[in-house]
Design a protein around this motif. Structure first.
Motif, PDB file in Angstrom:
ATOM      1  N   VAL A  13     -26.451   3.143   1.511  1.00  0.00           N
ATOM      2  CA  VAL A  13     -26.552   1.931   2.317  1.00  0.00           C
ATOM      3  C   VAL A  13     -25.165   1.314   2.340  1.00  0.00           C
ATOM      4  N   ARG A  14     -24.547   1.251   3.518  1.00  0.00           N
ATOM      5  CA  ARG A  14     -23.174   0.767   3.644  1.00  0.00           C
ATOM      6  C   ARG A  14     -23.015  -0.034   4.927  1.00  0.00           C
ATOM      7  N   TYR A  15     -21.970  -0.865   4.957  1.00  0.00           N
ATOM      8  CA  TYR A  15     -21.627  -1.601   6.169  1.00  0.00           C
ATOM      9  C   TYR A  15     -20.794  -0.715   7.086  1.00  0.00           C
ATOM     10  N   LEU A  74      -9.074   2.413  11.278  1.00  0.00           N
ATOM     11  CA  LEU A  74      -9.140   1.348  10.283  1.00  0.00           C
ATOM     12  C   LEU A  74     -10.325   1.599   9.359  1.00  0.00           C
ATOM     13  N   ILE A  75     -10.218   1.093   8.147  1.00  0.00           N
ATOM     14  CA  ILE A  75     -11.294   1.229   7.173  1.00  0.00           C
ATOM     15  C   ILE A  75     -11.488  -0.111   6.472  1.00  0.00           C
ATOM     16  N   MET A  76     -12.753  -0.459   6.231  1.00  0.00           N
ATOM     17  CA  MET A  76     -13.089  -1.652   5.463  1.00  0.00           C
ATOM     18  C   MET A  76     -13.787  -1.181   4.197  1.00  0.00           C
ATOM     19  N   LEU A  77     -13.292  -1.620   3.056  1.00  0.00           N
ATOM     20  CA  LEU A  77     -13.881  -1.262   1.776  1.00  0.00           C
ATOM     21  C   LEU A  77     -14.400  -2.503   1.069  1.00  0.00           C
ATOM     22  N   VAL A  78     -15.524  -2.375   0.396  1.00  0.00           N
ATOM     23  CA  VAL A  78     -16.013  -3.424  -0.494  1.00  0.00           C
ATOM     24  C   VAL A  78     -15.348  -3.134  -1.834  1.00  0.00           C
ATOM     25  N   VAL A  79     -14.633  -4.126  -2.370  1.00  0.00           N
ATOM     26  CA  VAL A  79     -13.803  -3.904  -3.558  1.00  0.00           C
ATOM     27  C   VAL A  79     -14.345  -4.687  -4.752  1.00  0.00           C
ATOM     28  N   LYS A  80     -14.498  -3.970  -5.863  1.00  0.00           N
ATOM     29  CA  LYS A  80     -14.966  -4.574  -7.109  1.00  0.00           C
ATOM     30  C   LYS A  80     -13.912  -4.360  -8.196  1.00  0.00           C
ATOM     31  N   TYR A  81     -14.087  -5.082  -9.298  1.00  0.00           N
ATOM     32  CA  TYR A  81     -13.193  -4.952 -10.445  1.00  0.00           C
ATOM     33  C   TYR A  81     -14.041  -4.869 -11.708  1.00  0.00           C
ATOM     34  N   PHE A  82     -13.730  -3.894 -12.560  1.00  0.00           N
ATOM     35  CA  PHE A  82     -14.382  -3.777 -13.855  1.00  0.00           C
ATOM     36  C   PHE A  82     -13.447  -4.314 -14.924  1.00  0.00           C
ATOM     37  N   GLU A 161      -9.027  10.933   0.460  1.00  0.00           N
ATOM     38  CA  GLU A 161      -9.998  10.713  -0.610  1.00  0.00           C
ATOM     39  C   GLU A 161     -11.438  10.709  -0.096  1.00  0.00           C
ATOM     40  N   GLY A 162     -11.602  10.879   1.212  1.00  0.00           N
ATOM     41  CA  GLY A 162     -12.949  10.966   1.785  1.00  0.00           C
ATOM     42  C   GLY A 162     -13.686   9.644   1.832  1.00  0.00           C
ATOM     43  N   LEU A 163     -12.931   8.548   1.916  1.00  0.00           N
ATOM     44  CA  LEU A 163     -13.557   7.231   1.993  1.00  0.00           C
ATOM     45  C   LEU A 163     -13.873   6.897   3.452  1.00  0.00           C
ATOM     46  N   TYR A 164     -14.966   6.196   3.644  1.00  0.00           N
ATOM     47  CA  TYR A 164     -15.411   5.788   4.974  1.00  0.00           C
ATOM     48  C   TYR A 164     -15.590   4.279   4.996  1.00  0.00           C
TER      49      TYR A 164
END
Length: 184
Positions: A13-15, A74-82, A161-164
């Motif tokens: 499930v992605r935007y 263009l690519i939009m990523l949801v970014v988190k931090y651990f 890196e195969g990111l979408y």
């Protein structure tokens, strides 16, 4: 720019980007079994250069983009931090860039996007401040369990890196004990 929550063929499930000319009904998902009406979830993203909390434009040095002209490059990523100190994951926000850019573009410059977003959580005491000379590592969250993450090479482009569009990445400081899965 508008992004609509969708189900990929991979069951993720992605935007994904929602072109302005598309009728909203094209993106409506079937209603939840307990609801009679179809539903949709939309994410609205403003151009870099605006303060994400106030939506006030930044300084004249900030770069503003016309997100109405979104392309497949263009690519939009949801970014988190651990945070390895407090053992928590926080969502920093959404980041967009050229698909050909390396993942480390979020770290470029002393006052990088990642450090600016992270500072908010440090000030609130939710995460510990990373060291100034932090070596970073990045993971892609591609499933629902902590085991479903993949390490990503921050020197490679997001395309390599195969990111979408809509993928979720998690940054963390590299520990002296070597790479470690967030939450492990």
């Amino acid at each position: 720019a508008l992004f609509v929550l969708t189900h990929r063929k991979t069951r993720q499930v992605r935007y994904k980007h929602m072109p302005q000319q598309d009728p909203l009904k094209w993106h409506m998902q079937g209603g939840h079994p307990n609801l009679s009406e179809p539903q949709m979830s939309i994410l609205v993203m403003v151009s870099q250069g605006y303060d994400p909390l106030t939506l006030v434009p930044g300084t004249e040095q900030d770069v503003f983009h016309d997100l109405a002209e979104w392309t497949e490059e263009l690519i939009m990523l949801v970014v988190k931090y651990f945070c390895p100190v407090k053992q928590v994951i926080v969502t920093l926000g959404c980041y967009y860039a050229q698909l050909a850019d390396p993942l480390k573009v979020m770290l470029d410059a002393e006052d990088s996007w990642l450090s600016q977003r992270l500072q908010i959580f440090v000030q609130q005491g939710e995460v510990a401040a990373p060291a100034a000379n932090t070596v970073w590592q990045c993971w892609e969250e591609f499933g629902r369990t902590p085991k479903e993450i993949k390490p990503r090479d921050i020197e490679k482009s997001m395309k390599e890196e195969g990111l979408y569009c809509g993928d979720v990445v998690i940054w963390q400081p590299q520990t002296t004990a070597g790479p470690r899965r967030p939450g492990a």
